[in-house]
Motif scaffolding. Structure first.
Motif, PDB file in Angstrom:
ATOM      1  N   PRO A 150      29.553  15.903  71.650  1.00 37.31           N
ATOM      2  CA  PRO A 150      28.912  16.830  71.226  1.00 37.31           C
ATOM      3  C   PRO A 150      29.622  17.809  70.368  1.00 37.31           C
ATOM      4  O   PRO A 150      31.014  17.704  70.433  1.00 37.31           O
ATOM      5  CB  PRO A 150      28.623  17.802  72.619  1.00 37.31           C
ATOM      6  CG  PRO A 150      28.959  16.432  73.789  1.00 37.31           C
ATOM      7  CD  PRO A 150      29.898  15.521  73.285  1.00 37.31           C
ATOM      8  N   GLY A 151      29.149  18.742  69.443  1.00 40.43           N
ATOM      9  CA  GLY A 151      29.639  19.432  68.444  1.00 40.43           C
ATOM     10  C   GLY A 151      30.189  20.869  68.858  1.00 40.43           C
ATOM     11  O   GLY A 151      30.472  21.786  68.100  1.00 40.43           O
ATOM     12  N   GLY A 152      30.061  21.090  69.951  1.00 42.81           N
ATOM     13  CA  GLY A 152      30.548  22.449  70.417  1.00 42.81           C
ATOM     14  C   GLY A 152      29.690  22.871  71.638  1.00 42.81           C
ATOM     15  O   GLY A 152      28.850  21.919  72.299  1.00 42.81           O
ATOM     16  N   PRO A 153      29.708  24.179  72.046  1.00 40.43           N
ATOM     17  CA  PRO A 153      30.387  25.302  71.323  1.00 40.43           C
ATOM     18  C   PRO A 153      31.740  25.679  71.533  1.00 40.43           C
ATOM     19  O   PRO A 153      32.330  26.362  70.956  1.00 40.43           O
ATOM     20  CB  PRO A 153      29.317  26.515  71.813  1.00 40.43           C
ATOM     21  CG  PRO A 153      28.939  26.282  73.238  1.00 40.43           C
ATOM     22  CD  PRO A 153      28.912  24.485  73.138  1.00 40.43           C
ATOM     23  N   SER A 154      32.157  25.128  72.786  1.00 44.89           N
ATOM     24  CA  SER A 154      33.625  25.547  73.316  1.00 44.89           C
ATOM     25  C   SER A 154      34.792  24.749  72.949  1.00 44.89           C
ATOM     26  O   SER A 154      35.666  25.109  72.964  1.00 44.89           O
ATOM     27  CB  SER A 154      33.525  25.730  74.758  1.00 44.89           C
ATOM     28  OG  SER A 154      33.328  24.646  75.520  1.00 44.89           O
ATOM     29  N   GLY A 155      34.290  23.414  72.467  1.00 38.95           N
ATOM     30  CA  GLY A 155      35.489  22.660  72.303  1.00 38.95           C
ATOM     31  C   GLY A 155      36.058  21.779  73.538  1.00 38.95           C
ATOM     32  O   GLY A 155      36.854  21.069  73.507  1.00 38.95           O
ATOM     33  N   LEU A 156      35.619  22.136  74.657  1.00 44.84           N
ATOM     34  CA  LEU A 156      36.054  21.784  76.083  1.00 44.84           C
ATOM     35  C   LEU A 156      35.132  20.612  76.348  1.00 44.84           C
ATOM     36  O   LEU A 156      33.727  20.867  76.480  1.00 44.84           O
ATOM     37  CB  LEU A 156      36.293  22.845  77.185  1.00 44.84           C
ATOM     38  CG  LEU A 156      36.891  24.086  77.014  1.00 44.84           C
ATOM     39  CD1 LEU A 156      36.686  25.143  77.889  1.00 44.84           C
ATOM     40  CD2 LEU A 156      38.269  23.779  76.795  1.00 44.84           C
ATOM     41  N   LEU A 157      35.583  19.419  76.290  1.00 44.39           N
ATOM     42  CA  LEU A 157      34.627  18.219  76.368  1.00 44.39           C
ATOM     43  C   LEU A 157      33.835  18.163  77.772  1.00 44.39           C
ATOM     44  O   LEU A 157      32.553  17.751  77.842  1.00 44.39           O
ATOM     45  CB  LEU A 157      35.394  16.984  76.275  1.00 44.39           C
ATOM     46  CG  LEU A 157      35.781  16.799  74.909  1.00 44.39           C
ATOM     47  CD1 LEU A 157      36.606  15.238  75.090  1.00 44.39           C
ATOM     48  CD2 LEU A 157      34.878  16.703  74.112  1.00 44.39           C
ATOM     49  N   VAL A 158      34.062  18.598  78.963  1.00 44.58           N
ATOM     50  CA  VAL A 158      33.601  18.679  80.161  1.00 44.58           C
ATOM     51  C   VAL A 158      32.498  19.705  79.929  1.00 44.58           C
ATOM     52  O   VAL A 158      31.391  19.433  80.273  1.00 44.58           O
ATOM     53  CB  VAL A 158      34.569  18.844  81.294  1.00 44.58           C
ATOM     54  CG1 VAL A 158      33.754  19.041  82.588  1.00 44.58           C
ATOM     55  CG2 VAL A 158      35.528  17.814  81.298  1.00 44.58           C
ATOM     56  N   LEU A 159      32.501  20.821  79.735  1.00 49.43           N
ATOM     57  CA  LEU A 159      31.740  22.024  79.481  1.00 49.43           C
ATOM     58  C   LEU A 159      30.707  21.460  78.445  1.00 49.43           C
ATOM     59  O   LEU A 159      29.520  21.880  78.761  1.00 49.43           O
ATOM     60  CB  LEU A 159      32.652  23.265  79.211  1.00 49.43           C
ATOM     61  CG  LEU A 159      31.638  24.463  78.998  1.00 49.43           C
ATOM     62  CD1 LEU A 159      30.898  24.551  80.286  1.00 49.43           C
ATOM     63  CD2 LEU A 159      32.352  25.835  78.541  1.00 49.43           C
TER      64      LEU A 159
END
Length: 331
Positions: free
Chosen positions: A172-181
């Protein structure tokens, strides 16, 4: 509580300013000329002089320090000599990976520490085995635990991956940069599962030592509180040991453990930077390792300042949580 909160926030602000000033002074004490480092060793003297004027390096020290401190709230950490990009832009690409790993390690350390303390205090079956495993793990440095985990769980058993954040290419391209979230927000449970598998080994390697330190302090505090008059009174009323622990003892015993958690955060940050190298984790540890050999001081200073601010913020939160757990704490 308001007074405690105000004092902690003011103290945190003072510490951050002092840290930023120290970082700036250390950069200026370096024999490396920032202008020449940016232009390269083949730059002419006139080009270096123009670059120094452009960077304001010929201004008085107080003026340079003032600009640096004023620019920090705006995210101005200077330009990286190596990447030729703003340090804040570079950190924006690397910080999410480190934040996800550090947060997972802190959660694991707290869970393991609480389980260690409670199981020992209530004398659960197998508690001695758990205590032995945690103590053995805590006696080894984080990098050695990481290497051992790779050899056992990746090479021998093949249960968990040994490097990187994910094996999936279309993340996924974002939005947080945290892969799990981000995986949860996008409904990509394959991404969530894969990211968690990649987090397990490095997070455990970082969390073992702090979990034992937190658990031992919490266990000692629990033992002391369990012998108190109010605990004996609760048992006399017919409450079980577990009920006494949940309803009365735990809240009173949590203060010292919170203090130890705040102290362990600094060690965990150091462990994160080392463990990232072992697991090829694309975080600020990799960024720092690439910056040190070329003496990229703005990048190194940016990482140092970021970790320092993180440490101050977490300890401020710990102080506030202690005030919530024990209303007697007012200063």
């Amino acid at each position: 509580m308001v007074r405690l909160l105000a004092k902690r926030l003011v103290a945190a602000a003072v510490i951050v300013v002092a840290l930023a000033t120290s970082v700036f002074v250390l950069q200026r004490l370096s024999p490396l000329d920032p202008a020449k480092a940016m232009l390269g060793p083949g730059a002419s003297a006139s080009a270096v002089a123009q670059q120094r004027a452009k960077l304001g390096l010929d201004d008085p020290f107080a003026a340079q320090l003032g600009r640096y401190l004023v620019g920090l709230p705006q995210g101005d950490l200077g330009m990286s000599y190596r990447t030729r990009r703003p340090v804040m832009t570079d950190l924006g690409a690397f910080v999410p990976a480190t934040a996800e790993l550090a947060f997972t390690a802190i959660v694991l350390a707290l869970l393991l520490g609480i389980f260690f303390a409670v199981s020992t205090s209530l004398r659960w079956p197998g508690a001695s085995v758990l205590r032995g495993v945690l103590m053995a793990g805590a006696s080894a440095p984080a990098f050695l635990l990481g290497i051992g985990a790779i050899l056992v769980f990746y090479k021998q058993l093949g249960w968990l991956p040994a490097s990187g954040r994910s094996s999936i290419t279309d993340l996924p391209g974002g939005p947080s940069g945290l892969l799990v979230l981000d995986g949860l927000l996008a409904g990509r449970f394959d991404v969530v599962s894969d990211a968690l598998k990649h987090l397990v080994l490095p997070a455990l390697a970082i969390s073992f030592g702090p979990s034992v330190a937190i658990g031992r302090v919490l266990r000692t505090s629990l033992s002391s509180e369990e012998r108190s008059d109010y605990a004996r009174t609760a048992r006399a009323k017919g409450l079980t040991d577990g009920a006494v622990l949940r309803r009365h003892v735990l809240r009173n015993a949590v203060g010292p453990a919170l203090s130890m958690t705040g102290l362990q955060v600094g060690l965990m940050f150091a462990g994160v930077l080392v463990v990232e190298q072992i697991f090829a984790w694309p975080g600020i540890g990799q960024y720092t390792a690439q910056s040190i050999p070329v003496a990229d001081f703005p990048a190194i200073a940016g990482v140092t300042l970021l970790l320092g601010i993180g440490y101050v913020v977490i300890n401020t939160v710990v102080d506030i949580l202690q005030g919530l757990a024990d209303p007697r704490i007012t200063t």
